[in-house]
Write an enzyme that holds these catalytic residues in place. Sequence first.
Site, PDB file in Angstrom:
ATOM      1  N   HIS A   1       0.811  -1.219   0.000  1.00 42.69           N
ATOM      2  CA  HIS A   1       0.000   0.000   0.000  1.00 42.69           C
ATOM      3  C   HIS A   1       0.847   1.273   0.000  1.00 42.69           C
ATOM      4  O   HIS A   1       0.302   2.363  -0.135  1.00 42.69           O
ATOM      5  CB  HIS A   1      -0.925   0.016   1.214  1.00 42.69           C
ATOM      6  CG  HIS A   1      -0.199   0.229   2.499  1.00 42.69           C
ATOM      7  ND1 HIS A   1       0.593  -0.741   3.069  1.00 42.69           N
ATOM      8  CD2 HIS A   1      -0.116   1.312   3.299  1.00 42.69           C
ATOM      9  CE1 HIS A   1       1.124  -0.254   4.180  1.00 42.69           C
ATOM     10  NE2 HIS A   1       0.711   0.991   4.340  1.00 42.69           N
TER      11      HIS A   1
ATOM     12  N   HIS B   1       1.709   6.863  -0.025  1.00 45.45           N
ATOM     13  CA  HIS B   1       0.862   5.949   0.755  1.00 45.45           C
ATOM     14  C   HIS B   1      -0.524   5.914   0.124  1.00 45.45           C
ATOM     15  O   HIS B   1      -1.271   6.888   0.210  1.00 45.45           O
ATOM     16  CB  HIS B   1       0.779   6.460   2.191  1.00 45.45           C
ATOM     17  CG  HIS B   1       0.077   5.550   3.132  1.00 45.45           C
ATOM     18  ND1 HIS B   1      -1.291   5.409   3.159  1.00 45.45           N
ATOM     19  CD2 HIS B   1       0.566   4.732   4.093  1.00 45.45           C
ATOM     20  CE1 HIS B   1      -1.620   4.545   4.109  1.00 45.45           C
ATOM     21  NE2 HIS B   1      -0.506   4.116   4.685  1.00 45.45           N
TER      22      HIS B   1
END
Length: 168
Positions: A75, A90
Site C-alpha cells: 500500500h 501511501h
Amino acid sequence: MKFFSNFFKNKNNLSSHNVINIFAPISGDIVEIESVPDEVFSNKIVGDGIAISPNSNILLAPINGTIGRIFETLHAFSIKSDDDIELFVHFGIDTVKLKGRGFKKISEENIAVKIGDPIIFIDLPFLKKLVKSTLTPVIISNIDKFKKITKNTGSVIAGKTVIFSVQK
C-alpha cells in the site's frame, strides 16, 4: 521568456534556482494534506506534501531516485531522490489492513527509477469498496532540509504533472 521556460522543463527533479519538482505518482485531483482523514498525515507528523484523490490504477515514481522500501502490504513505498529528498507515497487510508489484496508489485526495492516508472498496480474499483479513503498522500519526510515547499492544485496526470516543488 524566462516565465514560459518554467512550463517546458525537462522531466527531471531539478529545475532552475535549486527548485526540485515532484510529479504526480497517480492521476486524479490534488487535495490538501490537511484534509486526509488520518491525523498522521493531516497533522504533518510524517512530513509535508499533498494528497491525490486517484482515478487511475498505477502508482508511478514521482521523482528520479532509488526505491527504498515497498511495504509488505503493497500500500506504500518510499524513494530517496538523487537530490536527497526522502519521499513517501501511501495509497489510501487503512489499506494496510487489506494485507496486499488489491495491489500488485511491479518494481523492486533498491532499484533506480525515473519519473513515471511503474511501481505498484492498484485495483481502484476493488479498493474503493473496502477502504475508508483512497486519498493518496505524497509526503517529503525530511522536509526540514528544504527552505520552501510550493504546492499545486487541480487535476493531475501521473508522471506528467508537477504536484509540488521544494527549494534547497
